[in-house]
Design an enzyme around this catalytic site. Structure first.
Site, PDB file in Angstrom:
ATOM      1  CD  GLU A   1     -48.093  -5.351  -2.784  1.00 10.85           C
ATOM      2  OE1 GLU A   1     -48.512  -5.371  -3.962  1.00 10.85           O
ATOM      3  OE2 GLU A   1     -48.582  -6.044  -1.887  1.00 10.85           O
TER       4      GLU A   1
ATOM      5  CB  SER B   1     -39.145  -0.458 -10.410  1.00  9.78           C
ATOM      6  OG  SER B   1     -37.884  -0.571  -9.781  1.00  9.78           O
TER       7      SER B   1
ATOM      8  CB  CYS C   1     -47.872   0.346  -9.060  1.00  9.46           C
ATOM      9  SG  CYS C   1     -48.522   0.289  -7.408  1.00  9.46           S
TER      10      CYS C   1
ATOM     11  CD1 TRP D   1     -40.126   7.916  -6.258  1.00 10.71           C
ATOM     12  CD2 TRP D   1     -42.058   8.911  -6.818  1.00 10.71           C
ATOM     13  NE1 TRP D   1     -40.356   7.672  -7.595  1.00 10.71           N
ATOM     14  CE2 TRP D   1     -41.529   8.277  -7.962  1.00 10.71           C
ATOM     15  CE3 TRP D   1     -43.260   9.608  -6.933  1.00 10.71           C
ATOM     16  CZ2 TRP D   1     -42.174   8.313  -9.202  1.00 10.71           C
ATOM     17  CZ3 TRP D   1     -43.909   9.644  -8.169  1.00 10.71           C
ATOM     18  CH2 TRP D   1     -43.362   8.995  -9.280  1.00 10.71           C
TER      19      TRP D   1
ATOM     20  NE  ARG E   1     -56.727   7.162  -7.393  1.00 13.07           N
ATOM     21  CZ  ARG E   1     -56.014   6.590  -6.425  1.00 13.07           C
ATOM     22  NH1 ARG E   1     -55.891   7.168  -5.262  1.00 13.07           N
ATOM     23  NH2 ARG E   1     -55.442   5.420  -6.609  1.00 13.07           N
TER      24      ARG E   1
ATOM     25  CE  LYS F   1     -34.396   3.425   0.565  1.00 14.77           C
ATOM     26  NZ  LYS F   1     -34.717   4.604  -0.258  1.00 14.77           N
TER      27      LYS F   1
ATOM     28  CD  GLU G   1     -45.352   0.837 -13.368  1.00 10.48           C
ATOM     29  OE1 GLU G   1     -44.221   0.374 -13.182  1.00 10.48           O
ATOM     30  OE2 GLU G   1     -46.226   0.859 -12.489  1.00 10.48           O
TER      31      GLU G   1
HETATM   32  P1  ADP Z   1     -39.297   4.090  -8.678  1.00 12.47           P
HETATM   33  O1  ADP Z   1     -38.975   3.749 -10.085  1.00 12.47           O
HETATM   34  O2  ADP Z   1     -40.716   4.189  -8.351  1.00 12.47           O
HETATM   35  O3  ADP Z   1     -38.448   5.194  -8.089  1.00 12.47           O
HETATM   36  P2  ADP Z   1     -37.612   2.152  -7.426  1.00 12.47           P
HETATM   37  O4  ADP Z   1     -37.874   0.704  -7.470  1.00 12.47           O
HETATM   38  O5  ADP Z   1     -36.415   2.684  -8.125  1.00 12.47           O
HETATM   39  O6  ADP Z   1     -38.957   2.787  -7.910  1.00 12.47           O
HETATM   40  O7  ADP Z   1     -37.528   2.666  -5.915  1.00 12.47           O
HETATM   41  C1  ADP Z   1     -38.385   2.242  -4.897  1.00 12.47           C
HETATM   42  C2  ADP Z   1     -37.595   2.213  -3.602  1.00 12.47           C
HETATM   43  O8  ADP Z   1     -36.526   1.291  -3.728  1.00 12.47           O
HETATM   44  C3  ADP Z   1     -36.968   3.533  -3.198  1.00 12.47           C
HETATM   45  O9  ADP Z   1     -37.047   3.664  -1.785  1.00 12.47           O
HETATM   46  C4  ADP Z   1     -35.528   3.357  -3.647  1.00 12.47           C
HETATM   47  O10 ADP Z   1     -34.617   4.143  -2.908  1.00 12.47           O
HETATM   48  C5  ADP Z   1     -35.302   1.896  -3.368  1.00 12.47           C
HETATM   49  N1  ADP Z   1     -34.224   1.287  -4.164  1.00 12.47           N
HETATM   50  C6  ADP Z   1     -33.877   1.560  -5.436  1.00 12.47           C
HETATM   51  N2  ADP Z   1     -32.856   0.756  -5.835  1.00 12.47           N
HETATM   52  C7  ADP Z   1     -32.562  -0.055  -4.787  1.00 12.47           C
HETATM   53  C8  ADP Z   1     -31.626  -1.130  -4.568  1.00 12.47           C
HETATM   54  N3  ADP Z   1     -30.776  -1.519  -5.511  1.00 12.47           N
HETATM   55  N4  ADP Z   1     -31.645  -1.734  -3.372  1.00 12.47           N
HETATM   56  C9  ADP Z   1     -32.503  -1.361  -2.432  1.00 12.47           C
HETATM   57  N5  ADP Z   1     -33.410  -0.388  -2.555  1.00 12.47           N
HETATM   58  C10 ADP Z   1     -33.448   0.273  -3.725  1.00 12.47           C
END
Ligand code: ADP
Length: 485
Positions: free
Chosen positions: A257, A236, A291, A157, A285, A181, A388
């Protein structure tokens, strides 16, 4: 466009087969404005069946798109760059509304994000190969590049446009079809981008967008289907590891990434003002929600107090407010959960003996604001030195020697970005080579550039996005053995 007109113009269905479509389930979910907590829009909530429909479309379109002349693919990408640029104000306002960043930063992201479309339009017509005569003279070696096939792009996001275009640009240039997605907090920007692509002539099925609250099952459905050939993820490290394990099933190509814990080193011989300017950029910023954000500000003890005092003065002067207000220097955190995890890191550090120089608390009232913060004197075991932060918190730690500073910088599982400030050329060359990171900024607080490879080492990821390297992630190498001439 005013806010109501803009929101009315953004498609809120799934983007499927070139059109905005409701989920087969009829379900929707709300997108929240993090500056007010109010609902901006309700968007379709994709199910596994919707995901299969998107992959049906991506597979059906794959051969024709791969066979489309590179110049035609380039022209569509270039037209998309022009269209996004023409609608820069709309994209910027939309990102400020759904993600929270201040408008000047949203405008910066539109320029940065659109540039991936232009850059990869230029790369589409330069996909090379090579030929050679076999050393034994027994034949000719021809090496050609082919698109990997249907790809899944999973985006976070924090940069709702650029994290998409950084994957869509090279994928389309290479001749791949793509399903995006987007993050559940910020799906609107990607939906608007898909509409723009359709308007400039991208064939139906080549690009789909699947917002969903059910990412794990929707993504799993796609990754278990052997028509999908690649997953590119930004997010993440924890989720990246889950996806790498899932990718093993069908031996998918992967680009990852992942998280970072960028060290930001300031040596005694740095230009102090440049270093403070750099720290403001590297830390504040995007509200610190990057990240590549400076996670650990390591300052040589000779100038630590002078640096900390100047940085504190600058941070304390930042006005917190909604991103669309002209005098806001920093917007809200993306959501309540994220703000809670920032607050917990700071509170734990303070309880363990760290000193708050400015900020240090959530802001009361509507929205998810957190005060821009400087903390100093972090004890050795503090979690904030490891995890982080992903928020506007500058965490400062002192060091004595170059050796010690570099060792502290490298003392992490991550290896995404690193920054350092020095006016000594020899030190600059030495430290740049010794830092364990995929990207190093020398006397610079911002390093991202669509023309440069972005990517991490260690647990920060696999592969590169952007630059001439970025398109390789979407190409397979094929060797054709030809008879001797
Ligand atoms: P953040 O901590 O920045 O929200 P995430 O790694 O949780 O980062 O999310 C990054 C993306 O990965 C989002 O689009 C989220 O919906 C998706 N996501 C989170 N969990 C899963 C999963 N188990 N499988 C696939 N996509 C996922």
């Amino acid at each position: 466009m005013n806010v109501a007109d803009l929101l009315n113009s953004v498609p809120t269905g799934l983007w499927l087969k070139g059109a905005s479509t409701p989920s087969e389930s009829g379900r929707t979910f709300d997108v929240i404005n993090p500056a007010t907590g109010e609902v901006l829009a309700s968007v379709a909530n994709a199910t596994p069946a919707d995901a299969t429909a998107a992959l049906d479309a991506a597979s059906a379109a794959a051969d024709e798109w791969a066979a489309t002349a590179p110049r035609v693919r380039a022209d569509i990408l270039r037209a998309a760059f022009d269209a996004v640029t023409a609608r820069a104000d709309d994209f910027a306002l939309l990102m400020t509304l759904e993600m929270g960043k201040i408008l000047p930063e949203s405008r910066g992201e539109v320029a940065y994000g659109a540039e991936f479309l232009r850059w990869f339009s230029e790369e589409a017509v330069r996909i090379g190969g090579r030929t050679a005569t076999a050393p034994a003279g027994t034949g000719e070696i021809a090496v050609v590049k082919e698109p990997v096939g249907p790809c899944l792009a999973i985006t976070p996001w924090n940069f709702p446009l650029a994290m998409g275009t950084r994957k869509i640009g090279p994928a389309l240039a290479a001749g791949c079809t793509v399903i995006v997605k987007p993050a559940e907090d910020t799906p609107l920007t990607m939906l608007l981008l898909a509409q723009v692509f359709a308007e400039v002539g991208l064939p139906a099925g080549v690009l789909s967008v699947l917002p969903t609250l059910d990412a794990p099952t929707v993504v799993r459905e796609l990754m278990d289907d052997d028509r999908l050939r690649k997953v590119s993820f930004t997010g993440s490290t924890g989720v990246g590891k889950i996806l790498l394990a899932q990718a093993a099933n069908n031996v998918l190509r992967t680009s990852m990434e992942l998280g970072g814990s960028a060290p930001f080193l300031v040596f005694d011989d740095a230009d102090l003002d440049k270093a403070v300017d750099g720290a403001m950029l590297a830390k504040m910023r995007n509200g610190g929600e990057a990240c590549t954000a400076a996670n650990r500000i390591l300052v040589q003890n000779g100038i630590r107090e002078a640096f900390t005092a100047k940085l504190t003065e600058r941070v304390a002067a930042m006005r917190v407010g909604p991103g669309w207000e002209a005098d806001s220097a920093i917007g809200p955190i993306i959501n309540a959960k994220q703000r809670g995890s920032i607050a917990a890191l700071v509170d734990e550090a303070v309880a363990a003996g760290a000193t708050v120089r400015t900020g240090g608390k959530p802001v009361d009232g509507a929205g998810f604001f957190y005060e821009p913060t400087v903390i100093d004197g972090l004890p050795d075991g503090a979690r904030i030195r490891r995890d982080e932060i992903f928020g506007p918190v500058a965490a400062i730690v002192g060091f004595d020697t170059e050796e010690q500073g570099v060792a502290m910088a490298n003392d992490t599982d991550y290896g995404l970005a690193a920054y350092f400030f020095t006016e000594n050329v020899g030190r600059a060359q030495r430290v740049a080579r010794r830092l364990q990171a995929g990207m190093v900024g020398v006397n610079r607080g911002v390093i991202s550039d669509p023309a440069a490879p972005f990517g991490g080492i260690k647990q920060s990821g696999l592969g590169s996005e952007g630059g001439s390297e970025g398109i390789e992630e979407y190409l397979n190498t094929k060797y054709i053995a030809l008879p001797p001439v």
